[in-house]
Design a protein around this motif. Structure first.
Motif, PDB file in Angstrom:
ATOM      1  N   HIS A   8      80.580  57.546  13.237  1.00 27.50           N
ATOM      2  CA  HIS A   8      81.490  56.571  12.651  1.00 27.50           C
ATOM      3  C   HIS A   8      82.044  57.060  11.311  1.00 27.50           C
ATOM      4  O   HIS A   8      81.300  57.285  10.366  1.00 27.50           O
ATOM      5  CB  HIS A   8      80.836  55.209  12.468  1.00 27.50           C
ATOM      6  N   PRO A  10      84.090  56.067   8.111  1.00 23.88           N
ATOM      7  CA  PRO A  10      84.600  54.853   7.455  1.00 23.88           C
ATOM      8  C   PRO A  10      86.095  54.977   7.140  1.00 23.88           C
ATOM      9  O   PRO A  10      86.537  56.006   6.628  1.00 23.88           O
ATOM     10  CB  PRO A  10      83.786  54.755   6.162  1.00 23.88           C
ATOM     11  N   ALA A  34      80.567  42.392   5.102  1.00 26.25           N
ATOM     12  CA  ALA A  34      80.504  41.392   6.174  1.00 26.25           C
ATOM     13  C   ALA A  34      80.504  42.019   7.561  1.00 26.25           C
ATOM     14  O   ALA A  34      80.236  41.339   8.547  1.00 26.25           O
ATOM     15  CB  ALA A  34      81.690  40.435   6.039  1.00 26.25           C
ATOM     16  N   ARG A  38      77.863  50.957  10.818  1.00 27.56           N
ATOM     17  CA  ARG A  38      76.849  51.980  10.563  1.00 27.56           C
ATOM     18  C   ARG A  38      76.718  52.258   9.069  1.00 27.56           C
ATOM     19  O   ARG A  38      76.318  53.340   8.651  1.00 27.56           O
ATOM     20  CB  ARG A  38      77.155  53.267  11.313  1.00 27.56           C
ATOM     21  N   ALA A  39      77.110  51.283   8.250  1.00 27.42           N
ATOM     22  CA  ALA A  39      76.901  51.308   6.800  1.00 27.42           C
ATOM     23  C   ALA A  39      77.654  52.429   6.099  1.00 27.42           C
ATOM     24  O   ALA A  39      77.266  52.857   5.015  1.00 27.42           O
ATOM     25  CB  ALA A  39      75.397  51.383   6.480  1.00 27.42           C
ATOM     26  N   HIS A  41      80.790  52.381   4.690  1.00 34.59           N
ATOM     27  CA  HIS A  41      81.320  51.887   3.410  1.00 34.59           C
ATOM     28  C   HIS A  41      80.173  51.466   2.496  1.00 34.59           C
ATOM     29  O   HIS A  41      80.188  51.735   1.289  1.00 34.59           O
ATOM     30  CB  HIS A  41      82.260  50.694   3.642  1.00 34.59           C
ATOM     31  N   ALA A  59      77.120  41.186  13.391  1.00 36.99           N
ATOM     32  CA  ALA A  59      76.737  40.376  14.552  1.00 36.99           C
ATOM     33  C   ALA A  59      75.871  41.174  15.519  1.00 36.99           C
ATOM     34  O   ALA A  59      75.163  40.598  16.335  1.00 36.99           O
ATOM     35  CB  ALA A  59      77.998  39.889  15.266  1.00 36.99           C
ATOM     36  N   ASP A  60      75.949  42.487  15.420  1.00 32.65           N
ATOM     37  CA  ASP A  60      75.318  43.377  16.388  1.00 32.65           C
ATOM     38  C   ASP A  60      73.964  43.858  15.855  1.00 32.65           C
ATOM     39  O   ASP A  60      73.908  44.547  14.827  1.00 32.65           O
ATOM     40  CB  ASP A  60      76.275  44.557  16.614  1.00 32.65           C
ATOM     41  N   ALA A  63      73.643  47.500  15.098  1.00 31.73           N
ATOM     42  CA  ALA A  63      74.243  47.930  13.822  1.00 31.73           C
ATOM     43  C   ALA A  63      73.270  47.691  12.678  1.00 31.73           C
ATOM     44  O   ALA A  63      73.125  48.528  11.773  1.00 31.73           O
ATOM     45  CB  ALA A  63      75.552  47.175  13.581  1.00 31.73           C
ATOM     46  N   VAL A  84      77.061  36.251  12.642  1.00 35.14           N
ATOM     47  CA  VAL A  84      78.526  36.280  12.665  1.00 35.14           C
ATOM     48  C   VAL A  84      79.003  35.999  11.243  1.00 35.14           C
ATOM     49  O   VAL A  84      78.392  35.207  10.519  1.00 35.14           O
ATOM     50  CB  VAL A  84      79.049  35.235  13.677  1.00 35.14           C
ATOM     51  N   ASP A 106      85.587  44.936   7.394  1.00 33.30           N
ATOM     52  CA  ASP A 106      86.202  46.059   8.117  1.00 33.30           C
ATOM     53  C   ASP A 106      86.116  45.650   9.587  1.00 33.30           C
ATOM     54  O   ASP A 106      85.099  45.866  10.242  1.00 33.30           O
ATOM     55  CB  ASP A 106      85.386  47.336   7.812  1.00 33.30           C
ATOM     56  N   LEU A 107      87.206  45.038  10.070  1.00 29.62           N
ATOM     57  CA  LEU A 107      87.108  44.221  11.291  1.00 29.62           C
ATOM     58  C   LEU A 107      87.018  45.048  12.570  1.00 29.62           C
ATOM     59  O   LEU A 107      87.226  46.257  12.566  1.00 29.62           O
ATOM     60  CB  LEU A 107      88.329  43.301  11.348  1.00 29.62           C
ATOM     61  N   GLY A 108      86.745  44.334  13.642  1.00 30.31           N
ATOM     62  CA  GLY A 108      86.833  44.953  14.963  1.00 30.31           C
ATOM     63  C   GLY A 108      85.564  45.625  15.406  1.00 30.31           C
ATOM     64  O   GLY A 108      84.462  45.203  15.074  1.00 30.31           O
ATOM     65  N   SER A 110      83.126  49.133  16.193  1.00 33.21           N
ATOM     66  CA  SER A 110      82.816  50.423  15.568  1.00 33.21           C
ATOM     67  C   SER A 110      82.859  51.536  16.605  1.00 33.21           C
ATOM     68  O   SER A 110      82.759  51.282  17.810  1.00 33.21           O
ATOM     69  CB  SER A 110      81.422  50.379  14.933  1.00 33.21           C
ATOM     70  N   SER A 225      86.553  33.284  14.375  1.00 34.61           N
ATOM     71  CA  SER A 225      85.576  33.472  13.285  1.00 34.61           C
ATOM     72  C   SER A 225      86.258  34.016  12.034  1.00 34.61           C
ATOM     73  O   SER A 225      85.864  33.677  10.915  1.00 34.61           O
ATOM     74  CB  SER A 225      84.365  34.327  13.713  1.00 34.61           C
TER      75      SER A 225
HETATM   76  C1  SAM Z   1      84.727  48.704  12.249  1.00 33.12           C
HETATM   77  S1  SAM Z   1      83.015  48.329  12.301  1.00 33.12           S
HETATM   78  C2  SAM Z   1      82.503  48.459  10.633  1.00 33.12           C
HETATM   79  C3  SAM Z   1      82.183  49.856  10.215  1.00 33.12           C
HETATM   80  C4  SAM Z   1      81.578  49.987   8.825  1.00 33.12           C
HETATM   81  N1  SAM Z   1      82.515  49.572   7.790  1.00 33.12           N
HETATM   82  C5  SAM Z   1      81.098  51.393   8.558  1.00 33.12           C
HETATM   83  O1  SAM Z   1      81.657  52.062   7.681  1.00 33.12           O
HETATM   84  O2  SAM Z   1      80.162  51.836   9.207  1.00 33.12           O
HETATM   85  C6  SAM Z   1      83.027  46.605  12.564  1.00 33.12           C
HETATM   86  C7  SAM Z   1      81.655  45.973  12.683  1.00 33.12           C
HETATM   87  O3  SAM Z   1      81.835  44.579  12.538  1.00 33.12           O
HETATM   88  C8  SAM Z   1      80.987  43.906  13.424  1.00 33.12           C
HETATM   89  N2  SAM Z   1      81.613  42.617  13.699  1.00 33.12           N
HETATM   90  C9  SAM Z   1      82.753  42.382  14.368  1.00 33.12           C
HETATM   91  N3  SAM Z   1      83.037  41.073  14.379  1.00 33.12           N
HETATM   92  C10 SAM Z   1      82.024  40.455  13.678  1.00 33.12           C
HETATM   93  C11 SAM Z   1      81.769  39.103  13.316  1.00 33.12           C
HETATM   94  N4  SAM Z   1      82.568  38.104  13.669  1.00 33.12           N
HETATM   95  N5  SAM Z   1      80.672  38.863  12.564  1.00 33.12           N
HETATM   96  C12 SAM Z   1      79.839  39.869  12.177  1.00 33.12           C
HETATM   97  N6  SAM Z   1      80.047  41.167  12.504  1.00 33.12           N
HETATM   98  C13 SAM Z   1      81.133  41.452  13.237  1.00 33.12           C
HETATM   99  C14 SAM Z   1      80.878  44.798  14.632  1.00 33.12           C
HETATM  100  O4  SAM Z   1      79.665  44.550  15.323  1.00 33.12           O
HETATM  101  C15 SAM Z   1      80.951  46.191  14.010  1.00 33.12           C
HETATM  102  O5  SAM Z   1      79.664  46.728  13.803  1.00 33.12           O
END
Ligand code: SAM
Length: 322
Positions: A8, A10, A34, A38-39, A41, A59-60, A63, A84, A106-108, A110, A225
């Protein structure tokens, strides 16, 4: 496996660091990531600010577990929560933080989620049709595909996937599932592909991409959400604190844009002779429109292609007329 963490990259990392830095350097600062993923950022923010405390939400559960390993050296100043992100107010209340100095979304999905065939997010590898980010959630992509009326499926493909052939795909799904339930990613991908006229199939990458994205958004109620979470998050940013949101879909970006516009606009009701002091804007925008990744980042990380970044800073406490 460390390959997962390495997979992943960032998105817009330097810009995120720069935008949050002025708020996170203050003594006792707390940042909420939020969407921990994979942490990527989170690790950079902790490295930038040795006194910073981080609340990491995802949510996962996978992760959260992987992030616990990635952040092992900093766990004394990290709290990890599987939830969530519309639960941010309750999470911060439980931790005793009435406000925080930074919030990052950082939506969506991973890269590790997309690449893990068992999760069913990918149209390129065969797997059960799942797509739940929170695997304790009730509704899977198979439930949606096999039970929604065709008109509702078509609306989802059209709105969330911007799919021109949404109705044809929904009708093909209805016909196929009448023969046998649709339970695998590759079967669905093939149904989508064969519903799209041949000339249209030749452009724009895999024809199933848009429909899979649409199903993922529906299964995880991603827009619902986000609509709840962004205003709630703005309320929790302390004066001088900053919020950064990276979105990957025009509907996500619209929700963020509207919430930020509301916070940064005078809310005096029209018709009053003078602006109400209590209605003055509480935020200032730190980005002009949505920022995009630069060419070098796009060349190195094609998954950043649709990213749009918006950021804002709280300039005034809520309800403070001064
Ligand atoms: C694009 S990744 C984030 C990557 C992270 N910024 C990094 O650098 O590793 C998006 C993460 O948001 C989580 N996610 C998506 N929608 C969520 C929600 N409504 N609540 C909590 N987590 C959510 C996903 O499970 C995913 O792990």
């Amino acid at each position: 496996m460390n390959t997962e963490a390495a997979a992943h990259v960032p998105v817009m990392l330097d810009r995120v660091r720069d935008l949050l830095a002025p708020a996170l350097g203050v003594a006792g600062a707390v940042v909420v990531d939020a969407t921990l993923g994979r942490a990527g950022h989170a690790m950079a923010l902790l490295a930038d600010h040795p006194g910073l405390k981080l609340v990491g939400i995802d949510a996962d559960q996978a992760a959260i577990e992987e992030s616990r390993r990635v952040l092992a050296a900093d766990l004394s100043r990290v709290t990890l929560v599987q939830a969530v992100y519309d639960q941010i107010p309750a999470i911060l209340a439980d931790l005793g933080y009435p406000s925080v100095q930074g919030i990052l979304f950082d939506l969506g999905v991973s890269s590790p989620q997309l690449d893990d065939p068992r999760r069913g997010f990918s149209y390129a590898q065969d797997a059960p049709l799942d797509m739940r980010m929170d695997r304790s959630g009730q509704v899977t992509a198979a439930d949606v595909v096999n039970s929604y009326p065709p008109a509702r499926l078509a609306r989802i493909f059209a709105e969330y996937g911007e799919e021109r052939f949404a109705r044809r795909i929904a009708d093909a799904i209805a016909a196929e599932r009448a023969r046998e339930p649709i339970t695998s990613t590759l079967r669905l991908a093939e149904i989508v592909r064969s519903s799209i006229p041949a000339p249209a199939r030749r452009t724009g990458g895999n024809p199933a991409k848009r429909s899979f994205q649409a199903l993922r958004i529906e299964v995880n109620d991603e827009l619902g959400s986000l609509r709840r979470a962004v205003p709630a998050a703005l309320d929790l940013v302390g004066v001088g604190g900053r919020i950064v949101v990276l979105s990957y879909h025009s509907l996500e970006d619209r929700i963020v844009k509207r919430a930020f516009a509301q916070g940064s606009t005078d809310s005096t009701p029209p018709g009053l002779p003078v602006p109400l002091p209590s209605a003055r804007p509480q935020f200032r925008l730190l980005t002009s429109g949505a920022e995009r990744p630069d060419g070098a980042e796009l060349a190195a990380n094609p998954r950043a292609a649709s990213a749009r970044l918006r950021a804002a800073q709280r300039t005034r406490a809520a309800g403070n007329a001064a």
